[in-house]
Design a protein around this motif. Structure first.
Motif, PDB file in Angstrom:
ATOM      1  N   HIS A 147      40.040  32.773  41.175  1.00 40.99           N
ATOM      2  CA  HIS A 147      41.003  33.876  41.180  1.00 40.99           C
ATOM      3  C   HIS A 147      42.430  33.381  40.945  1.00 40.99           C
ATOM      4  CE1 HIS A 147      37.788  36.514  42.465  1.00 40.99           C
ATOM      5  NE2 HIS A 147      37.425  35.561  43.294  1.00 40.99           N
ATOM      6  N   PHE A 205      45.630  32.303  38.790  1.00 41.25           N
ATOM      7  CA  PHE A 205      46.186  32.680  37.494  1.00 41.25           C
ATOM      8  C   PHE A 205      47.554  32.043  37.310  1.00 41.25           C
ATOM      9  CE2 PHE A 205      47.866  35.826  40.394  1.00 41.25           C
ATOM     10  CZ  PHE A 205      49.156  36.062  39.949  1.00 41.25           C
ATOM     11  N   ASP A 261      44.139  33.904  33.564  1.00 39.68           N
ATOM     12  CA  ASP A 261      43.324  33.232  34.576  1.00 39.68           C
ATOM     13  C   ASP A 261      43.208  31.761  34.207  1.00 39.68           C
ATOM     14  OD1 ASP A 261      42.911  35.557  36.022  1.00 39.68           O
ATOM     15  OD2 ASP A 261      41.074  36.063  34.947  1.00 39.68           O
TER      16      ASP A 261
END
Length: 184
Positions: free
Chosen positions: A36, A38, A53
């Protein structure tokens, strides 16, 4: 901080500064947070910021850091935070909320960077950048080694979207010793 950006559609990679790095909001288990993560970078036209990402679950890295300098970051952390002048923005909203003045500063930062494909390793920062861009050689395997004159050329197999080559010059040598001779 500077990186190769591999677009989600796997079109041609390009270079961009990394302006911020964070984890998407959510209550992620510790072992899933990496999926998760980024970064905020310039788009390929170098005219807008995009959120990309860092990793994809299929094993593709979309952000390959080649310069890990975070001295102008708040907090001073190569994994999470932002460049000092952008710390007033939420990383998840920066692309929509950035002022034209701050976007202009981002574009100026990009234009100042002097990318060199082949880099000599002379300082600790050079070592840090190599280790960052090579993911600390995680999953790397030597494909070939060639000795010529006073130089050794080592090529690592392709892994995590990269191919690393190292040259050792001026009579390279190595040491091979037991770490704990009393173990035996």
């Amino acid at each position: 901080m500077y990186a190769w950006i591999i677009p989600k559609d796997m079109s041609k990679p390009y270079l961009s500064p990394i302006f911020a790095r964070a984890i998407h909001s959510g209550d992620w288990p510790e072992n899933e947070k990496v999926w998760h993560e980024f970064c905020i970078a310039l788009d390929c036209s170098k005219s807008n910021l995009i959120e990309i990402d860092t990793y994809a679950k299929d094993g593709v890295m979309h952000v390959v850091t080649i310069d890990s300098d975070s001295s102008n970051w708040t907090p001073k952390n190569v994994y999470f935070g932002s460049m000092d002048f952008l710390n007033k923005y939420n990383p998840e909203k920066i692309c929509e909320e950035i002022s034209s003045q701050d976007l202009g500063e981002c574009i100026k930062i990009d234009k100042k960077y002097d990318y060199q494909e082949i880099r000599k390793i002379k300082t600790q920062k050079d070592i840090d950048d190599l280790m960052s861009s090579a993911l600390s050689f995680h999953d790397a395997h030597i494909e070939s080694i060639e000795a010529k004159n006073d130089e050794i050329h080592v090529i690592f197999n392709s892994y995590w979207n990269r191919k690393i080559e190292l040259w050792f010059e001026e009579k390279p040598k190595y040491e091979n010793r037991l770490e704990d001779p009393e173990y035996y």
